[in-house]
Write an enzyme that holds these catalytic residues in place. Structure first.
Site, PDB file in Angstrom:
ATOM      1  N   ASN A 230       1.093  -1.316   0.110  1.00  0.00           N
ATOM      2  CA  ASN A 230       0.239   0.057  -0.055  1.00  0.00           C
ATOM      3  C   ASN A 230       1.013   1.191  -0.188  1.00  0.00           C
ATOM      4  O   ASN A 230       1.391   1.872   1.139  1.00  0.00           O
ATOM      5  CB  ASN A 230      -1.062  -0.029   1.276  1.00  0.00           C
ATOM      6  CG  ASN A 230      -1.958  -1.236   1.209  1.00  0.00           C
ATOM      7  OD1 ASN A 230      -2.407  -1.498   0.174  1.00  0.00           O
ATOM      8  ND2 ASN A 230      -2.028  -1.782   2.285  1.00  0.00           N
ATOM      9  N   GLU A 311      -8.040  -3.186  -3.159  1.00  0.00           N
ATOM     10  CA  GLU A 311      -8.345  -2.689  -1.763  1.00  0.00           C
ATOM     11  C   GLU A 311      -7.945  -1.022  -1.845  1.00  0.00           C
ATOM     12  O   GLU A 311      -7.335  -0.451  -1.039  1.00  0.00           O
ATOM     13  CB  GLU A 311      -7.268  -3.148  -0.936  1.00  0.00           C
ATOM     14  CG  GLU A 311      -7.514  -4.694  -0.454  1.00  0.00           C
ATOM     15  CD  GLU A 311      -6.777  -5.290   0.511  1.00  0.00           C
ATOM     16  OE1 GLU A 311      -7.269  -5.935   1.396  1.00  0.00           O
ATOM     17  OE2 GLU A 311      -5.608  -5.254   0.682  1.00  0.00           O
ATOM     18  N   ARG A 344       1.351  -7.655  -8.593  1.00  0.00           N
ATOM     19  CA  ARG A 344       0.544  -8.427  -7.808  1.00  0.00           C
ATOM     20  C   ARG A 344      -0.611  -8.823  -8.101  1.00  0.00           C
ATOM     21  O   ARG A 344      -1.327  -8.290  -8.831  1.00  0.00           O
ATOM     22  CB  ARG A 344       0.285  -8.147  -6.488  1.00  0.00           C
ATOM     23  CG  ARG A 344       1.710  -7.733  -5.521  1.00  0.00           C
ATOM     24  CD  ARG A 344       1.439  -7.078  -4.264  1.00  0.00           C
ATOM     25  NE  ARG A 344       1.216  -7.833  -3.047  1.00  0.00           N
ATOM     26  CZ  ARG A 344       0.447  -7.873  -2.259  1.00  0.00           C
ATOM     27  NH1 ARG A 344      -0.701  -6.843  -2.356  1.00  0.00           N
ATOM     28  NH2 ARG A 344       0.288  -8.618  -1.202  1.00  0.00           N
ATOM     29  N   LYS A 380      -0.259 -14.849  -3.826  1.00  0.00           N
ATOM     30  CA  LYS A 380      -0.143 -15.391  -2.942  1.00  0.00           C
ATOM     31  C   LYS A 380      -0.413 -16.866  -2.867  1.00  0.00           C
ATOM     32  O   LYS A 380      -0.923 -17.297  -3.727  1.00  0.00           O
ATOM     33  CB  LYS A 380      -1.356 -14.791  -2.041  1.00  0.00           C
ATOM     34  CG  LYS A 380      -1.104 -13.308  -1.797  1.00  0.00           C
ATOM     35  CD  LYS A 380      -2.261 -12.677  -0.666  1.00  0.00           C
ATOM     36  CE  LYS A 380      -1.916 -11.238  -0.317  1.00  0.00           C
ATOM     37  NZ  LYS A 380      -2.688 -10.705   0.698  1.00  0.00           N
ATOM     38  N   ASP A 385      -6.209 -15.463   1.247  1.00  0.00           N
ATOM     39  CA  ASP A 385      -5.345 -14.160   1.690  1.00  0.00           C
ATOM     40  C   ASP A 385      -4.674 -14.909   3.210  1.00  0.00           C
ATOM     41  O   ASP A 385      -5.318 -14.765   4.125  1.00  0.00           O
ATOM     42  CB  ASP A 385      -6.235 -13.216   2.451  1.00  0.00           C
ATOM     43  CG  ASP A 385      -5.370 -12.080   2.775  1.00  0.00           C
ATOM     44  OD1 ASP A 385      -4.076 -12.211   2.633  1.00  0.00           O
ATOM     45  OD2 ASP A 385      -6.031 -10.901   3.179  1.00  0.00           O
ATOM     46  N   GLU A 413       0.008 -12.450  10.089  1.00  0.00           N
ATOM     47  CA  GLU A 413      -1.351 -11.635  10.189  1.00  0.00           C
ATOM     48  C   GLU A 413      -2.464 -12.478  10.951  1.00  0.00           C
ATOM     49  O   GLU A 413      -3.232 -12.114  11.615  1.00  0.00           O
ATOM     50  CB  GLU A 413      -1.616 -11.340   9.122  1.00  0.00           C
ATOM     51  CG  GLU A 413      -2.763 -10.523   8.895  1.00  0.00           C
ATOM     52  CD  GLU A 413      -3.222  -9.907   7.520  1.00  0.00           C
ATOM     53  OE1 GLU A 413      -2.405  -9.734   6.529  1.00  0.00           O
ATOM     54  OE2 GLU A 413      -4.283  -9.231   7.224  1.00  0.00           O
TER      55      GLU A 413
END
Ligand code: BDP
Length: 720
Positions: A230, A311, A344, A380, A385, A413
């Site tokens: 981000n 996002e 990504r 990923k 996720d 996470e």
């Protein structure tokens, strides 16, 4: 002060200093180099290792020399400075055939030819009648990696005579992805603030930068993306680029290149353009000029990592262009300088799809063959996720004409932050070993990634870092193992997680065989334990909204595919996400043998059952229990197993230093407390749908559901 007082003060000071130096705060990671404690082994090593020298001179070779000196002196318990020649038995000589006459005289060129720039040989051989150990490579980087390998042999108590070791990385670009912001906060970071002190850079260079580089080099990591996906375009301005250049200069001798995240809208935000349209000539020119500017400061800059149209991040779709248009824009700007783009595939559509798991495949497969040679798609490990368990991402093997790289999460996470002991290598391994069937049986994810399946030469693997500025780097002492394991697997995706655990334990905690065995066993069991108390039987994404640490199966508001109810779909009829043709048909994205395997309830592995199927609460499981009871049983088993981890750890007290022993004990107690919260909250919540009683031997939850819904965590790092 009289003389006596002065002397005693001095003695106290010396003792305190020694204690502080010896303090086991975890800051030395796996590069402890403490004296070998087994006297027999120590004597043997001292006999067989009498000196060392590096042939040639370069910053990389100097780094290798520093490591040899430090490592050998520490492990052998006496200062071993560099020798001048190999005239004695037991000398270690490291270098390239081009850098010195000893290595050149050994006739290793042929063997070295196939090992590339980073591969190396470690051989026990004779030089002018003397037994020596040669660490040889074609290039200096290989020498550095060989030195670390040799030291690892000593650290793990292995043989150092009769050596004939050959190693080369199977993956070319082995990267950490730091999700570090310019204000030093770390997205999903649980180990303090970012290591990068942007305010002090480039003038003050924290000595930890070198420690960081050494640690990474020791496990073969050769690149680091310094900034968050981000992204903040400020990092691409002149002032910041000079700071980045200072880090690049420090990391270079350790074979580490720096990379940055590129915010797609940077031409507008810092370039004064009115558009960031990838096909607009002004935008193309801006990125080209930016690349030139970067390479003037950092000649070996690695390239860009990009999160676009996901996002809320800007991207080519804002201008009606495709991901390929976006990636190629940056790839073209970097190509003249040999840089790469990692684009990504973790994309969130603006519209909520029928099944979030299908989105990346739907958006990217049609673009296969449209990406430049120096672009990779970063995927990923699973389609949702970074969950405790997911099937492998169906994009692996689905884009044969495109270089694909996996992204694993090292930071925990969704796996207990820096509080839970969860060794992640089995998760990485599970993904790498999955058979995509892309070109028949044996088409594993590892073979897609190492390029052997699609004939790609550009290969890469990324791990989202768990490093911060806390003294022990990762918060949980066992978090270091995940960093270590990621690097080792990126070098060789064929290594087993058990082997890696064994190495790490011996380097980090103890070389006592029994104790090391117990610790490795704890690590190897830990991931499955966490799956059980968090998301058993294929459940996923039922964490608390926002922090993802605790349970939140009731989360039902906000964007649908960010809620838990969207994923578990529990109702009075049953639980699970139907991904067969009777539901979203995400199954179609896998090859036929897998469609069949996962598609039939009877053959679907139970650990993925509720990922692919919505099943009645009465569904009969392999254990003979019905699904509802099995769910309760798994949650319960998870908590009980944490209890077992605690008693195993307690049994190790005499083998572990007091500081780390007590730290891990405290963390395990917290883990058990919070695993119990997971168990109680989830079983109570799902009971509201199953309507069934808890099994007779199930200790009932300690509070009511309301209590769990209202629960907040006050003592978890990085969690508000
Ligand atoms: C999710 C994280 C979010 C990241 C995102 C990503 O919750 O903080 O920005 O992944 O990978 O797991 O881009």
């Amino acid at each position: 002060m009289n003389n006596m007082t002065r002397i005693s003060a001095l003695i106290i000071l010396i003792l305190v200093t020694i204690a502080a130096v010896r303090a086991e705060d975890g800051s030395r990671l796996w590069l402890r180099y403490d004296r070998i404690d087994d006297p027999v082994l120590l004597t043997a090593c001292q006999k067989n290792l009498t000196g060392w020298f590096i042939e040639g001179d370069s910053p990389v070779l100097r780094a290798a020399a520093g490591e040899l000196e430090r490592g050998l002196s520490g492990l052998l318990g006496r200062a071993i400075p560099e020798a001048r020649s190999a005239r004695r038995h037991g000398t270690v000589v490291a270098g390239t055939p081009a850098s010195g006459k000893v290595i050149a005289s050994l006739g290793l060129e042929q063997k070295l030819a196939g090992l590339g720039e980073e591969g190396y040989l470690i051989v026990s051989t004779l030089y002018r009648g003397k037994r020596i150990t040669a660490i040889a490579a074609s290039h200096d980087h290989g020498v550095l990696y060989g030195v670390f390998h040799f030291l690892r042999l000593l650290q793990t108590g292995q043989e150092i005579t009769g050596l004939e070791i050959k190693s080369r990385p199977r993956i070319g670009v082995r990267l950490l992805n730091h999700w570090d912001n310019l204000d030093r906060t770390v997205e999903r970071g649980y180990a303090g603030r970012s290591l990068w002190d942007w305010e002090e850079l480039p003038d003050r260079l924290d000595p930890r930068y070198i420690e960081y580089a050494r640690a990474n080099a020791s496990i073969g990591i050769n690149g680091t993306v310094l900034t968050n996906v981000n992204a903040n375009s400020q990092v691409l301005t002149d002032g910041y680029l000079r700071k980045v250049a200072a880090l690049a200069d420090l990391f270079r001798p350790y074979g580490i290149r720096v990379y940055l995240t590129a915010r797609f809208s940077a031409p507008v935000e810092i370039g004064g353009l009115v558009t960031a349209d990838p096909l607009a000539p002004a935008v193309i020119a801006w990125w080209q000029a930016k690349a030139e500017e970067i390479y003037r400061l950092i000649p070996d800059f690695g390239g860009f990592l990009v999160k676009a149209n996901s996002e809320g991040q800007p991207g080519p779709q804002n201008y009606g262009r495709s991901h390929a248009d976006g990636a190629n824009l940056l790839a073209d700007a970097l190509a003249p300088h040999s840089g790469i783009v990692m684009w990504r595939a973790f994309v969130y559509d603006n519209n909520v799809p029928d099944d979030r798991a299908k989105q990346a495949w739907n958006e990217f497969v049609p673009l296969d063959g449209r990406f430049r040679e120096n672009a990779l798609i970063q995927v990923k490990n699973g389609p949702i996720d970074f969950q405790p368990r997911e099937p492998f991402h169906p994009l692996f093997g689905a884009m044969p004409r495109t270089a694909m790289m996996p992204e694993f999460q090292i930071t925990q996470e969704y796996l207990g932050a820096s509080v839970h002991l969860v060794y992640l290598a089995p998760l990485y391994e599970e993904c790498l070993r999955s058979d995509t069937h892309a070109a028949g049986e044996g088409s594993t994810v590892a073979r897609v990634v190492d390029g052997s399946l699609g004939g790609h030469t550009l290969t890469a693997m990324a791990g989202v870092s768990n490093i911060g500025d806390v003294r022990n780097w990762t918060g949980h002492p066992f978090g270091q193992a995940n960093w270590y394991a990621f690097g080792r697997l990126a070098w060789d995706p064929g290594l087993s997680s058990a082997t890696i655990a064994g190495e790490w334990v011996r380097m980090t905690f103890t070389r006592d065989e029994e104790a090391a065995h117990t610790i490795s066993g704890m690590m190897m069991a830990s991931r499955e334990i966490a799956v059980n108390y968090m998301t058993p039987l294929g459940l996923h994404h039922i964490m608390y909204y926002g922090h993802h640490y605790g349970p939140g199966p009731w989360v039902d508001s906000g964007r649908a595919d960010w809620t838990s109810v969207y994923y578990h779909r529990a109702d009075s009829a049953g639980i699970g996400f139907e991904r067969t043709p009777a539901g979203s048909n995400a199954l179609e994205q896998y090859r036929p043998p897998l469609r069949e395997l996962y598609g039939r309830v009877e053959s679907c592995p139970e650990e993925l059952l509720l990922w692919f199927h919505h099943l009645p609460w009465e569904h009969r499981m392999k254990s003979g229990r019905i699904l509802w009871e099995e769910l309760c049983y798994r949650y319960d088993a998870g908590v009980r197993s944490v209890g077992r981890l605690r008693s195993e750890w307690a049994s190790l007290q005499e083998h572990i230093d007091a500081e780390r022993f007590s730290e891990v004990s405290t963390l395990l107690a917290k883990q058990e407390r919070d695993a119990r919260i997971w168990r109680d909250a989830c079983t109570l919540y799902f009971q509201t749908f199953s309507g069934k009683p808890f099994p007779a031997d199930f200790d009932p939850p300690q509070h009511d559901l309301q209590w769990y819904k209202a629960h907040t965590y006050e003592d978890i790092p990085g969690i508000e």
